[in-house]
Design an enzyme around this catalytic site. Structure first.
Site, PDB file in Angstrom:
ATOM      1  N   ASP A 226      -7.274  -3.668  -5.465  1.00  0.00           N
ATOM      2  CA  ASP A 226      -6.527  -2.350  -4.963  1.00  0.00           C
ATOM      3  C   ASP A 226      -5.197  -2.136  -5.298  1.00  0.00           C
ATOM      4  O   ASP A 226      -5.069  -0.787  -5.622  1.00  0.00           O
ATOM      5  CB  ASP A 226      -6.887  -2.528  -3.550  1.00  0.00           C
ATOM      6  CG  ASP A 226      -7.926  -3.334  -2.761  1.00  0.00           C
ATOM      7  OD1 ASP A 226      -8.250  -4.507  -3.535  1.00  0.00           O
ATOM      8  OD2 ASP A 226      -8.214  -3.159  -1.641  1.00  0.00           O
TER       9      ASP A 226
ATOM     10  N   ASP B 264       0.823  -1.243  -0.078  1.00  0.00           N
ATOM     11  CA  ASP B 264       0.037   0.132   0.085  1.00  0.00           C
ATOM     12  C   ASP B 264       0.722   1.492  -0.030  1.00  0.00           C
ATOM     13  O   ASP B 264       0.400   2.357   0.278  1.00  0.00           O
ATOM     14  CB  ASP B 264      -1.086   0.007   1.159  1.00  0.00           C
ATOM     15  CG  ASP B 264      -1.895  -1.168   0.850  1.00  0.00           C
ATOM     16  OD1 ASP B 264      -2.884  -0.842   0.013  1.00  0.00           O
ATOM     17  OD2 ASP B 264      -2.282  -1.766   1.973  1.00  0.00           O
TER      18      ASP B 264
HETATM   19  N1  GLY Z   1      -7.401  -1.376   0.090  1.00  0.00           N
HETATM   20  C1  GLY Z   1      -8.145  -1.608   1.130  1.00  0.00           C
HETATM   21  C2  GLY Z   1      -9.575  -1.287   1.176  1.00  0.00           C
HETATM   22  O1  GLY Z   1      -9.886  -0.728   0.284  1.00  0.00           O
HETATM   23  O2  GLY Z   1     -10.308  -2.042   2.168  1.00  0.00           O
END
Ligand code: GLY
Length: 418
Positions: free
Chosen positions: A185, A120
């Protein structure tokens, strides 16, 4: 995070006016006036949050079950959004005190530049330092972003041809094991890599982004352009081992925020490459989202597109969800898609107008009750009614800092496009 050239700030409101504005839609108000009102309310929320949250190592994320403000440490995937919200609000208001706060909350994240613990880093650093560099031109921020991109690339595997999202993990069922899981994501982290190649002239970062997007296109998208949340890879053969969900309703369903990340990610890919295949993916994924039979009229999706379907049966779903007498919406998914659609509208000749109008409608919905919180409520988050992870039983129908981030971005994009 891309804003558009020619951004024209909305007229700023006096603090007296902010204190009397309400989140109800005033009849006959135009979409532009609604968005203007929403920005003024957002500014009041940000000011309120800064009153409460003083320590930049305790970063606002959501509301806790007891109603208090829930903060996180910097290694949480959401750590860059509050700084990003401050940068967007500074960009709108030109308020120098907001700039100082934005710098303070951004610079507290510097240790993350060498962090390699999960994928992330793009969210964490590009929403904070990326906006900081865009708005200040401070060269030291550029170096921090390039170092962050290098850290993110350590998670790339040339056999799986992907960036690993999480290290080995068991799913919430305690049984399903993933060894090289990649989640949809992760498309959002690629923007940092394009940035790093642009400012260094080194194609290394961009090549990894292109390869990752190619693999995602192949294995995360179904034939109807819905998405799997998680794809697990065999790193000896590069083969797909599992296509599943972690935060959605079932493995075969479409988790709304996952679809939103995919739409935003492929719009960004088209911006960066001008490859038609990415535009096609973005358009078809956006059409799946907008035209889905379960999409409510106000264009804020249920947390999972298949949650209302009687023929989708999860093996297990959290008791907190079973106890609800309604199906929660996810305002965060709407905010992400709203922002992406404004950009997509600039790329597609035939459907651009339609995407702009849909985005405008979503923006008006989010800028109104029940989604936009009254100043002084909602722990000073801007939007209500988002969902973190229902299978984990956490953050069900709550505010989320990243819903606010993409909402503010959408408001600024709308301003500049008009
Ligand atoms: N990237 C984690 C979420 O969208 O919960």
């Amino acid at each position: 995070m891309k804003l558009f050239v020619g951004f024209i700030p909305f007229v700023c409101f006096s603090s007296i006016f902010i204190s009397i504005i309400s989140c109800q839609n005033v009849s006959q108000e135009s979409a532009y006036e609604t968005a203007t009102r929403a920005l003024a309310i957002s500014q009041a929320h940000i000011a309120g949050m800064l009153e409460k949250a003083k320590d930049p190592t305790r970063i606002p994320r959501t509301t806790a079950p007891d109603g208090s403000l829930k903060t996180t440490h910097m290694y949480d995937w959401t750590s860059g959004f509050f700084a990003g919200n401050l940068w967007y609000m500074y960009e709108y208001s030109k308020d120098e005190s907001l700039k100082s706060e934005a710098i303070r909350w951004t610079e507290a994240l510097e240790p993350l530049k060498t962090f390699t613990g999960h994928h992330d880093l793009g969210f964490m650093m590009y929403c904070s330092y990326g906006n900081a560099y865009r708005l200040t031109g401070n060269e030291s921020y550029k170096d921090i972003l390039v170092e962050s991109a290098r850290s993110l690339c350590t998670r790339y595997n040339p056999v799986a041809k992907s960036i690993k999202s999480w290290d080995y993990r068991k799913n919430w069922d305690g049984v399903t094991e993933w060894f090289f899981p990649v989640i949809i994501d992760n498309m959002m982290n690629l923007e940092l890599l394009f940035f790093a190649s642009k400012v260094t002239g080194d194609p290394y970062f961009k090549d990894i982004a292109l390869q990752h997007a190619e693999t995602t296109l192949k294995n995360h998208l179904r034939s109807d352009y819905s998405t799997y949340h998680v794809v697990d890879y065999d790193t000896l053969s590069g083969e797909v081992k599992d296509q599943a969900t972690c935060q959605g309703f079932t493995d075969a369903s479409t988790w709304a925020r996952g679809q939103a990340w995919g739409i935003y990610g492929f719009v960004m890919m088209y911006r960066e490459t001008k490859e038609p295949k990415y535009l096609e993916a973005a358009v078809k994924m956006a059409d799946f989202f907008l035209d889905h039979p379960n999409m409510p009229a106000d264009l804020v999706p249920y947390w999972d597109f298949n949650a209302p379907d009687p023929d989708f049966h999860p093996l297990w779903i959290h008791e907190k969800y079973q106890a609800l007498d309604y199906i929660p919406r996810d305002a965060s998914a709407a905010a992400i898609v709203c922002s992406a659609l404004f950009e997509l509208s600039t790329f597609h000749i035939e459907k651009g107008r339609d995407y702009f109008e849909k985005a405008e409608k979503m923006l008006v919905t989010l800028s109104s009750a029940p989604y936009l919180a009254e100043p002084g409520t909602n722990n000073n988050f801007i939007l209500k009614h988002s969902v973190g992870s229902i299978p984990h039983g956490v953050e069900i129908d709550v505010p989320l800092v990243y819903a606010d981030y993409y909402f503010l971005e959408a408001l600024l994009r709308y301003s500049s496009l008009r």
